[in-house]
Design a protein around this motif. Sequence first.
Motif, PDB file in Angstrom:
ATOM      1  N   ILE A  62      42.643  24.182  10.437  1.00 15.96           N
ATOM      2  CA  ILE A  62      43.044  23.199   9.436  1.00 15.96           C
ATOM      3  C   ILE A  62      42.699  21.805   9.961  1.00 15.96           C
ATOM      4  O   ILE A  62      43.125  21.436  11.059  1.00 15.96           O
ATOM      5  CB  ILE A  62      44.545  23.301   9.132  1.00 15.96           C
ATOM      6  CG1 ILE A  62      44.875  24.677   8.547  1.00 15.96           C
ATOM      7  CG2 ILE A  62      44.984  22.184   8.181  1.00 15.96           C
ATOM      8  CD1 ILE A  62      46.357  24.962   8.434  1.00 15.96           C
ATOM      9  N   LYS A  83      45.903  18.621   5.695  1.00 15.80           N
ATOM     10  CA  LYS A  83      46.728  19.317   4.693  1.00 15.80           C
ATOM     11  C   LYS A  83      47.712  18.334   4.100  1.00 15.80           C
ATOM     12  O   LYS A  83      48.048  17.322   4.713  1.00 15.80           O
ATOM     13  CB  LYS A  83      47.457  20.510   5.303  1.00 15.80           C
ATOM     14  CG  LYS A  83      48.519  20.127   6.287  1.00 15.80           C
ATOM     15  CD  LYS A  83      49.275  21.335   6.764  1.00 15.80           C
ATOM     16  CE  LYS A  83      50.442  20.886   7.637  1.00 15.80           C
ATOM     17  NZ  LYS A  83      51.369  21.943   7.887  1.00 15.80           N
ATOM     18  N   MET A  94      44.818  22.306   1.565  1.00 21.25           N
ATOM     19  CA  MET A  94      44.396  22.176   2.956  1.00 21.25           C
ATOM     20  C   MET A  94      42.892  22.346   3.020  1.00 21.25           C
ATOM     21  O   MET A  94      42.295  23.009   2.169  1.00 21.25           O
ATOM     22  CB  MET A  94      45.124  23.149   3.878  1.00 21.25           C
ATOM     23  CG  MET A  94      44.948  24.607   3.580  1.00 21.25           C
ATOM     24  SD  MET A  94      45.790  25.716   4.745  1.00 21.25           S
ATOM     25  CE  MET A  94      47.508  25.375   4.463  1.00 21.25           C
ATOM     26  N   HIS A 124      53.184  30.624   7.220  1.00 19.83           N
ATOM     27  CA  HIS A 124      52.983  29.501   8.137  1.00 19.83           C
ATOM     28  C   HIS A 124      51.497  29.178   8.156  1.00 19.83           C
ATOM     29  O   HIS A 124      50.654  30.017   7.836  1.00 19.83           O
ATOM     30  CB  HIS A 124      53.455  29.865   9.548  1.00 19.83           C
ATOM     31  CG  HIS A 124      54.921  30.107   9.639  1.00 19.83           C
ATOM     32  ND1 HIS A 124      55.849  29.090   9.638  1.00 19.83           N
ATOM     33  CD2 HIS A 124      55.628  31.262   9.724  1.00 19.83           C
ATOM     34  CE1 HIS A 124      57.056  29.601   9.723  1.00 19.83           C
ATOM     35  NE2 HIS A 124      56.955  30.913   9.777  1.00 19.83           N
ATOM     36  N   ASP A 125      51.168  27.961   8.562  1.00 16.66           N
ATOM     37  CA  ASP A 125      49.756  27.559   8.629  1.00 16.66           C
ATOM     38  C   ASP A 125      48.931  28.525   9.458  1.00 16.66           C
ATOM     39  O   ASP A 125      47.829  28.902   9.079  1.00 16.66           O
ATOM     40  CB  ASP A 125      49.622  26.149   9.212  1.00 16.66           C
ATOM     41  CG  ASP A 125      50.150  25.068   8.286  1.00 16.66           C
ATOM     42  OD1 ASP A 125      50.396  25.361   7.098  1.00 16.66           O
ATOM     43  OD2 ASP A 125      50.294  23.927   8.756  1.00 16.66           O
ATOM     44  N   ARG A 126      49.463  28.961  10.597  1.00 20.92           N
ATOM     45  CA  ARG A 126      48.707  29.877  11.466  1.00 20.92           C
ATOM     46  C   ARG A 126      48.430  31.205  10.766  1.00 20.92           C
ATOM     47  O   ARG A 126      47.392  31.829  11.009  1.00 20.92           O
ATOM     48  CB  ARG A 126      49.420  30.079  12.796  1.00 20.92           C
ATOM     49  CG  ARG A 126      50.773  30.711  12.684  1.00 20.92           C
ATOM     50  CD  ARG A 126      51.455  30.901  14.043  1.00 20.92           C
ATOM     51  NE  ARG A 126      52.881  31.068  13.929  1.00 20.92           N
ATOM     52  CZ  ARG A 126      53.476  32.133  13.409  1.00 20.92           C
ATOM     53  NH1 ARG A 126      52.767  33.139  12.981  1.00 20.92           N
ATOM     54  NH2 ARG A 126      54.798  32.187  13.328  1.00 20.92           N
ATOM     55  N   ARG A 182      53.190  28.052   0.606  1.00 22.96           N
ATOM     56  CA  ARG A 182      53.885  27.267   1.638  1.00 22.96           C
ATOM     57  C   ARG A 182      55.248  27.875   1.984  1.00 22.96           C
ATOM     58  O   ARG A 182      55.688  27.821   3.124  1.00 22.96           O
ATOM     59  CB  ARG A 182      54.069  25.834   1.148  1.00 22.96           C
ATOM     60  CG  ARG A 182      54.334  24.857   2.259  1.00 22.96           C
ATOM     61  CD  ARG A 182      54.618  23.457   1.763  1.00 22.96           C
ATOM     62  NE  ARG A 182      53.605  22.811   0.987  1.00 22.96           N
ATOM     63  CZ  ARG A 182      52.773  21.882   1.443  1.00 22.96           C
ATOM     64  NH1 ARG A 182      52.809  21.529   2.707  1.00 22.96           N
ATOM     65  NH2 ARG A 182      51.913  21.312   0.645  1.00 22.96           N
TER      66      ARG A 182
END
Length: 126
Positions: free
Chosen positions: A37, A40, A26, A101-103, A97
């Motif tokens: 981001i 990604k 990312m 989580h992305d956040r 992953r």
Amino acid sequence: GASTAVVLCQQGNFLGVANLGDSGFMVLRKGPRGMSIIVKSEEQQHSWNCPYQLTRLPKTLLNRFPKLQLDKARDCERYTVPIREGDLVIMFSDGLRDNLHDREVVSLVNRTLPPMCADLVGLLDR
């Protein structure tokens, strides 16, 4: 054995990335509220918990399963990403992953980026 893979090369203001399976990358960029981001990679899976993988099997085993279709490097997803000074590139295995989580990744980056690096990416207020 088998492995997922992510390979990245920077040339000037561009990243070239090849990603196979559930490893990934990312790119984060400073925004008004810290890093966010901007791009990604997506996971490649045949089915749940069965990612694309590069596999090397002994010939004797391959001969026992003549219809077995193995993933190849050419099956990877390819990305060309324009980048700017101060962007942060994260390359990761499936462990990141699978567990964040992305956040959560963005929150960790914004809270833990060392002051020297934060200055480089423009997060320090002067």
